[in-house]
Design a protein around this motif. Structure first.
Motif, short mmCIF file in Angstrom:
data_model
loop_
_atom_site.label_atom_id
_atom_site.label_comp_id
_atom_site.label_asym_id
_atom_site.label_seq_id
_atom_site.Cartn_x
_atom_site.Cartn_y
_atom_site.Cartn_z
N ARG A 362 -7.96 -9.43 -4.02
CA ARG A 362 -6.56 -9.14 -4.35
C ARG A 362 -6.22 -7.67 -4.17
NH1 ARG A 362 -7.07 -13.66 -8.21
NH2 ARG A 362 -8.10 -12.29 -9.69
N THR A 363 -7.21 -6.78 -4.28
CA THR A 363 -6.94 -5.37 -4.04
C THR A 363 -6.37 -5.18 -2.64
OG1 THR A 363 -8.77 -4.72 -5.50
CG2 THR A 363 -7.97 -3.06 -3.94
N PHE A 364 -6.92 -5.88 -1.67
CA PHE A 364 -6.46 -5.74 -0.29
C PHE A 364 -5.13 -6.46 -0.08
CE2 PHE A 364 -11.02 -5.15 -0.33
CZ PHE A 364 -11.14 -3.96 0.38
N LEU A 365 -4.90 -7.50 -0.87
CA LEU A 365 -3.60 -8.17 -0.79
C LEU A 365 -2.50 -7.27 -1.37
CD1 LEU A 365 -2.35 -10.75 0.21
CD2 LEU A 365 -2.92 -11.85 -1.95
N TYR A 366 -2.80 -6.56 -2.46
CA TYR A 366 -1.84 -5.59 -3.00
C TYR A 366 -1.53 -4.51 -1.97
CZ TYR A 366 -2.80 -7.54 -7.67
OH TYR A 366 -2.92 -8.37 -8.76
N LEU A 367 -2.57 -4.02 -1.28
CA LEU A 367 -2.38 -3.00 -0.25
C LEU A 367 -1.50 -3.53 0.88
CD1 LEU A 367 -5.12 -0.63 1.14
CD2 LEU A 367 -3.55 -1.77 2.69
N ALA A 368 -1.76 -4.77 1.31
CA ALA A 368 -0.99 -5.35 2.42
C ALA A 368 0.48 -5.52 2.03
CB ALA A 368 -1.60 -6.70 2.82
N ILE A 369 0.73 -5.99 0.79
CA ILE A 369 2.12 -6.15 0.34
C ILE A 369 2.83 -4.81 0.32
CG2 ILE A 369 3.56 -6.74 -1.65
CD1 ILE A 369 1.53 -8.96 -2.29
N ALA A 370 2.15 -3.79 -0.18
CA ALA A 370 2.77 -2.46 -0.24
C ALA A 370 3.10 -1.96 1.16
CB ALA A 370 1.85 -1.48 -0.96
N PHE A 371 2.23 -2.23 2.14
CA PHE A 371 2.47 -1.78 3.51
C PHE A 371 3.71 -2.45 4.09
CE2 PHE A 371 2.09 -2.61 8.06
CZ PHE A 371 2.05 -1.31 8.54
N VAL A 372 3.75 -3.80 4.05
CA VAL A 372 4.87 -4.50 4.70
C VAL A 372 6.18 -4.29 3.95
CG1 VAL A 372 3.41 -6.21 5.82
CG2 VAL A 372 4.31 -6.69 3.53
N SER A 373 6.12 -3.92 2.68
CA SER A 373 7.33 -3.61 1.93
C SER A 373 7.87 -2.23 2.28
CB SER A 373 7.08 -3.70 0.42
OG SER A 373 8.23 -3.35 -0.30
N ASN A 374 6.98 -1.29 2.54
CA ASN A 374 7.41 0.10 2.69
C ASN A 374 7.56 0.56 4.13
OD1 ASN A 374 7.63 1.54 -0.07
ND2 ASN A 374 5.88 0.18 -0.26
N ALA A 375 7.09 -0.21 5.10
CA ALA A 375 7.43 0.11 6.49
C ALA A 375 8.95 0.03 6.69
CB ALA A 375 6.68 -0.80 7.45
N VAL A 527 10.00 -8.52 10.93
CA VAL A 527 8.61 -9.00 10.90
C VAL A 527 7.96 -8.68 9.56
CG1 VAL A 527 6.31 -8.71 11.90
CG2 VAL A 527 8.31 -8.90 13.40
N CYS A 528 8.16 -7.45 9.07
CA CYS A 528 7.57 -7.06 7.78
C CYS A 528 8.13 -7.91 6.64
CB CYS A 528 7.83 -5.58 7.52
SG CYS A 528 6.82 -4.47 8.53
N ASN A 529 9.43 -8.22 6.69
CA ASN A 529 10.04 -9.03 5.63
C ASN A 529 9.42 -10.42 5.56
OD1 ASN A 529 13.44 -7.73 6.19
ND2 ASN A 529 11.74 -6.91 4.99
N VAL A 530 9.21 -11.05 6.71
CA VAL A 530 8.64 -12.39 6.74
C VAL A 530 7.19 -12.36 6.22
CG1 VAL A 530 7.93 -14.29 8.25
CG2 VAL A 530 10.15 -13.17 8.60
N LEU A 531 6.42 -11.35 6.65
CA LEU A 531 5.04 -11.22 6.16
C LEU A 531 5.00 -10.99 4.66
CD1 LEU A 531 3.41 -9.05 8.98
CD2 LEU A 531 2.93 -11.45 8.47
N GLU A 532 5.91 -10.18 4.15
CA GLU A 532 5.92 -9.88 2.72
C GLU A 532 6.15 -11.15 1.90
OE1 GLU A 532 8.07 -6.83 -0.47
OE2 GLU A 532 8.64 -6.80 1.65
#
Length: 588
Positions: A362-375, A527-532
């Protein structure tokens, strides 16, 4: 020297005036002085006993190594160093100013007096919560407003002549945005490790003072290189702000109270966006001897610096040392968050918790969510004014049209939190996925609506603001679903590494040769919105499964005759992780 009675058995703790060398009842002591006395007495206090019996039996899945044993809970064997400091006498003022550790005896007394079922009166609980809200939330909210205004200063400077004065060409403007987050990225982990060893309020305030000073310095630059250097340093000192905000919320509020409190300071995002538009418009009207873009940096930087001094003076570091509460209320403030089971604050870095953070998927899932939200945030916060001006609005009207965007952000966040409070069950991540739909619609509109539809495209731009509400709910998941102080600090660090990488990458989707449509940037947002939205649903499934496993573990413990009520209060005063603690429950 008289020893403390075991606080698990004592009806009342020893009167402080009975301690040799302690102040009499008539003498007033500061929170830090009280904690020094308690630290000294904790050295002779026996370990708390408990009526719990039996061990935490390993289940069929063989996960016993991941949870505490019963003897760990009985002896509070979590290697915490809260009672390891002896205070031979009053410490120097600078040690008291920078005190970050709270002795274990304070937690024991809080739980002995106000723990357990019905231990804390509902009226007292509500009164303390109101007091915390009155002091903590305005301090953070105003800070967050300036924080967001600071992020948009470059965007306003761009339309007031920055590009021409510094001869910016090609990707130079994009680099000015990204270098800020490069500084953030490099300093994020060291800053969070320093945070673990520092009083959070004072550490936050000092960094805000520095960030204001460096922002003012940007108003005096004469070259692209100088501005890059200052923005990189500014990003580094600003990297600690969000982690400090989250640590404060996790430390003072229950899990179910956290989404609303995080939303309260994220409302300031919208206020800051609107205020930035007003500030930009007002500065544009000033006939000053210096360029308007320089004046923006100077005025906003000075305001941030002054607010940093306010934070140093008034922001609390911990419930146990909060001067805004009397001693009994500080004990109640500690006891009221015991059900969070998220671990006590400690200065010690714990390798086992660090290892668990690194190995937790989940640590990496938190990181991924933060990335696609903040791009997308990196795109909209730095290029939003350019997108609007590309709809054939004048420079001053472009600044004014940012005001509704900020108001709409407040609406999205407010409505999401309102629904989360009223819908049955746990709905944070489901709402987060649902609130991505308007921003997806807005991105599609900017891609396909005709350029001649000025008003329609403007409203599509406003719709893209809905992504801010899911991010607020997501942050409340981190504060309430990660246990253990070291693990929480590192998980927050991982999340903000994703945050910085997203904000670094976002501006490079925007190409000057695509103005005013910026098609590549809008596709990147979509793309980032759909991934998020997809990641939110995956995270929810993972947390639901973990809660089911913990419920099954608790059922086996009850079957073995373990007194789970007593043990739950014991684990509340231990620095253990969400995986180690059988009483921890994830929010989703």
């Amino acid at each position: 020297m008289t020893q403390h009675a075991d606080v698990e058995k004592a009806a009342e703790p020893l009167d402080p005036s009975s301690r040799p060398g302690s102040p009499t009842k008539e003498e007033k002591t500061s929170p830090s002085t009280e904690l020094e006395l308690e630290t000294r007495d904790a050295m002779i206090a026996p370990a708390p006993s408990t009526a719990a019996k039996g061990g935490l039996a390993a289940g069929a899945d063989g996960q016993a190594s991941n949870v505490l044993t019963s003897s760990d809970i009985i002896n509070n064997n979590d290697d915490d160093d809260g009672d390891d400091e002896q205070a031979a006498g009053p410490r120097p003022w600078y040690r008291r100013f920078w005190q970050s550790e709270v002795p274990r005896s304070f937690y024991r007394e809080a739980l002995a007096r106000y723990g357990g079922e019905g231990g804390l009166d509902a009226a007292d609980d509500a009164r303390i919560r109101r007091r915390l809200d009155l002091i903590i939330l305005p301090l953070i909210a105003v800070c967050y407003a300036w924080y967001y205004i600071d992020k948009t200063t470059l965007s306003y400077a761009a339309i007031f002549g920055l590009k021409a004065d510094l001869a910016l060409t090609g990707d130079m403007y994009a680099w000015l945005s990204s270098c800020f987050y490069l500084g953030w990225l490099v300093w994020a982990v060291p800053a969070n490790l320093l945070l673990q060893k520092s009083p959070v309020g004072k550490f936050l305030g000092i960094n805000i003072v520095l960030w204001g000073a460096f922002l003012m310095a940007q108003g005096g630059v004469r070259s692209f290189a100088a501005l890059v250097a200052l923005r990189t340093i500014s990003g580094a000192v600003e990297s600690i702000a969000d982690p400090c905000f989250l640590v404060l919320i996790a430390m003072f509020y229950r899990n179910d109270e956290q989404p609303l409190r995080i939303a309260a300071f994220y409302f300031a995002n919208g206020v800051g966006f609107s205020a930035g538009g007003l500030i930009g418009y007002g500065i544009g009207q000033i006939d000053a001897p210096i360029a308007s873009w320089r004046l923006i940096f100077l005025l906003v930087g000075a305001a941030c610096l002054l607010w940093g001094l306010v934070i140093i003076a008034f922001c609390p570091d911990h419930p146990a040392t909060f001067v805004g509460l009397c001693r009994d209320d500080r004990l109640r403030a500690v006891a009221r968050v015991r059900d969070n089971q998220s671990g006590i604050a400690t200065r010690r870095f714990k390798p086992d918790q660090a290892r668990e953070a690194v190995l937790d998927h989940r640590t990496f899932l938190y990181l991924a969510i933060a990335f696609v939200s903040n791009a997308p945030n990196g795109i909209l916060s730095n290029f939003g004014t350019l997108i609007v001006r590309g709809l054939d609005f004048s420079t001053l009207n472009t600044t004014l049209l940012q005001i509704p965007y900020g108001a709409i952000v407040v609406f999205w966040i407010g409505s999401a939190v309102w629904l989360n409070q009223r819908l049955p069950g746990q709905t944070r991540l489901l709402l987060s996925a649902a609130y991505m739909l308007p921003t997806i619609a807005g991105a599609l509109g900017l891609l396909f609506a005709p350029q001649s539809s000025q008003v329609g495209r403007l409203w599509c731009y406003y719709l893209t603001s809905s992504f801010q509400a899911p991010y607020v709910l997501y942050l409340s998941i981190i504060t309430s679903s990660v246990g253990g102080h070291t693990k929480r600090i590192l998980t927050i660090s991982a999340s903000f590494i994703g945050f910085t990488i997203g904000n670094i990458a976002g501006p490079f989707f925007m190409h000057d040769d695509e103005a005013p449509h910026y098609r590549s940037g809008i596709v990147g947002i979509l793309v980032c919105n759909v991934l998020e939205a997809t990641f939110f649903l995956l995270l929810r499934a993972s947390l639901v499964r973990s809660n089911r496993e913990k419920e099954e573990q608790l059922r086996r413990m009850r079957d073995d005759g373990i007194d789970v009520v007593v043990q739950r209060d014991q684990t509340a005063q231990m620095d253990v992780t969400d995986r180690q603690n059988p009483y921890f429950r994830y929010s989703y």
